[in-house]
Design an enzyme around this catalytic site. Structure first.
Site, PDB file in Angstrom:
ATOM      1  N   HIS A 136       0.827  -1.204   0.000  1.00 39.19           N
ATOM      2  CA  HIS A 136       0.000   0.000   0.000  1.00 39.19           C
ATOM      3  C   HIS A 136       0.870   1.267   0.000  1.00 39.19           C
ATOM      4  O   HIS A 136       0.689   2.160  -0.840  1.00 39.19           O
ATOM      5  CB  HIS A 136      -0.924  -0.016   1.225  1.00 39.19           C
ATOM      6  CG  HIS A 136      -1.832   1.168   1.338  1.00 39.19           C
ATOM      7  ND1 HIS A 136      -3.141   1.138   0.903  1.00 39.19           N
ATOM      8  CD2 HIS A 136      -1.635   2.410   1.837  1.00 39.19           C
ATOM      9  CE1 HIS A 136      -3.697   2.326   1.126  1.00 39.19           C
ATOM     10  NE2 HIS A 136      -2.799   3.119   1.704  1.00 39.19           N
ATOM     11  N   GLU A 137       1.814   1.336   0.928  1.00 42.42           N
ATOM     12  CA  GLU A 137       2.629   2.554   1.016  1.00 42.42           C
ATOM     13  C   GLU A 137       3.536   2.698  -0.209  1.00 42.42           C
ATOM     14  O   GLU A 137       3.724   3.802  -0.704  1.00 42.42           O
ATOM     15  CB  GLU A 137       3.454   2.581   2.311  1.00 42.42           C
ATOM     16  CG  GLU A 137       2.627   2.632   3.596  1.00 42.42           C
ATOM     17  CD  GLU A 137       1.553   3.717   3.636  1.00 42.42           C
ATOM     18  OE1 GLU A 137       1.692   4.761   2.955  1.00 42.42           O
ATOM     19  OE2 GLU A 137       0.536   3.516   4.336  1.00 42.42           O
ATOM     20  N   HIS A 146      -5.689   6.563  -2.910  1.00 47.30           N
ATOM     21  CA  HIS A 146      -6.581   5.578  -2.313  1.00 47.30           C
ATOM     22  C   HIS A 146      -7.648   5.148  -3.308  1.00 47.30           C
ATOM     23  O   HIS A 146      -8.070   5.913  -4.163  1.00 47.30           O
ATOM     24  CB  HIS A 146      -7.221   6.134  -1.037  1.00 47.30           C
ATOM     25  CG  HIS A 146      -6.247   6.149   0.105  1.00 47.30           C
ATOM     26  ND1 HIS A 146      -6.258   7.101   1.089  1.00 47.30           N
ATOM     27  CD2 HIS A 146      -5.227   5.301   0.394  1.00 47.30           C
ATOM     28  CE1 HIS A 146      -5.268   6.840   1.945  1.00 47.30           C
ATOM     29  NE2 HIS A 146      -4.628   5.759   1.546  1.00 47.30           N
ATOM     30  N   CYS A 147      -8.063   3.905  -3.153  1.00 45.20           N
ATOM     31  CA  CYS A 147      -9.010   3.289  -4.068  1.00 45.20           C
ATOM     32  C   CYS A 147     -10.270   2.956  -3.276  1.00 45.20           C
ATOM     33  O   CYS A 147     -10.204   2.599  -2.099  1.00 45.20           O
ATOM     34  CB  CYS A 147      -8.377   2.023  -4.633  1.00 45.20           C
ATOM     35  SG  CYS A 147      -9.444   1.089  -5.732  1.00 45.20           S
ATOM     36  N   CYS A 152      -9.102  -3.958  -2.872  1.00 46.75           N
ATOM     37  CA  CYS A 152      -7.865  -3.453  -3.479  1.00 46.75           C
ATOM     38  C   CYS A 152      -6.875  -3.061  -2.387  1.00 46.75           C
ATOM     39  O   CYS A 152      -7.241  -2.489  -1.368  1.00 46.75           O
ATOM     40  CB  CYS A 152      -8.172  -2.252  -4.363  1.00 46.75           C
ATOM     41  SG  CYS A 152      -6.698  -1.488  -5.083  1.00 46.75           S
ATOM     42  N   CYS A 171      -6.377  -3.611  -7.609  1.00 49.60           N
ATOM     43  CA  CYS A 171      -7.525  -3.868  -8.472  1.00 49.60           C
ATOM     44  C   CYS A 171      -7.103  -3.559  -9.898  1.00 49.60           C
ATOM     45  O   CYS A 171      -5.989  -3.067 -10.139  1.00 49.60           O
ATOM     46  CB  CYS A 171      -8.722  -2.998  -8.053  1.00 49.60           C
ATOM     47  SG  CYS A 171      -8.543  -1.261  -8.495  1.00 49.60           S
ATOM     48  N   CYS A 174      -6.087   0.173 -10.465  1.00 44.56           N
ATOM     49  CA  CYS A 174      -4.815   0.547  -9.836  1.00 44.56           C
ATOM     50  C   CYS A 174      -3.656  -0.212 -10.477  1.00 44.56           C
ATOM     51  O   CYS A 174      -2.554   0.314 -10.611  1.00 44.56           O
ATOM     52  CB  CYS A 174      -4.845   0.267  -8.339  1.00 44.56           C
ATOM     53  SG  CYS A 174      -6.025   1.307  -7.455  1.00 44.56           S
TER      54      CYS A 174
HETATM   55 ZN   LIG Z   1      -2.859   5.099   2.066  1.00 43.66          ZN
HETATM   56 ZN   LIG Z   2      -7.693  -0.120  -6.649  1.00 51.30          ZN
END
Ligand SMILES: [Zn+2]
Ligand SMILES: [Zn+2]
Length: 180
Positions: A136-137, A146-147, A152, A171, A174
């Site tokens: 994520h980071e 952000h999604c 995701c 996802c 992304c």
């Molecule tokens: Zn974040």
């Molecule tokens: Zn996503």
């Protein structure tokens, strides 16, 4: 701290403080696969005292990122620090991690991810959380926002249930950005 690996390796993992090799090696393997880049692991570096907020008993994530920018100092690589102290960010009681969007650096904290590690399956769940937060980071570092898709990996986790619900994968939307 200067490290020549930062000059040549696209992703560098920095154990900031006393982080186990198992966790660091797990992160390095996962992000190398996900982002299809070479990953370097820096030597353990003591946590700087500056970002510690004694009134809150937490580290200030934004100040940590500033320190990371200094450590990276001019190299083109991406730097992900791993710490084991709780982090806060303005407007949030705590965060699992923080990163500079489309920038150089990010950090994840293991502290809250460890919750329930002694339960059956707890250790595997801990590693899975670490993996998701690291991806994520780094996703932010590589420019992803952000999604809204809960599965995701770029979905914002405001609690561990969010983290446990999401996958370690991007996802479709992304993933396309990530490949660009
Ligand atoms: Zn974040
Ligand atoms: Zn996503």
């Amino acid at each position: 701290v200067k490290n020549s690996l930062l000059q040549t390796d696209p992703i560098t993992i920095l154990p900031f403080g006393d982080i186990s090799d198992e966790v660091i090696n797990h992160i390095a393997a996962i992000v190398g696969r996900k982002f299809e880049r070479r990953v370097a692991v820096n030597p353990r570096t003591p946590l700087p005292p500056g970002p510690y907020n004694s009134a809150r008993g937490q580290y200030n994530g934004s100040l940590l990122l500033k320190d990371l920018r200094g450590i990276r100092d001019g190299s083109s690589g991406k730097l992900l620090a791993v710490i084991d102290v709780d982090i806060f960010s303005p407007g949030f009681n705590f965060v699992f991690g923080q990163a500079i969007l489309d920038g150089c650096c990010g950090v994840i904290s293991l502290t809250r991810l460890r919750e329930g590690i002694d339960e059956p399956g707890g250790e595997a769940r801990f590693y899975s959380r670490v993996e998701k937060e690291a991806v994520h980071e780094l996703g932010h570092i590589f420019g992803l926002r952000h999604c809204s898709t809960p599965k995701c990996v770029m979905y914002f986790s405001s609690n561990l249930a969010d983290t446990d619900r999401k996958s370690a994968d991007f996802c479709e939307e992304c993933g396309v950005m990530n490949a660009a």
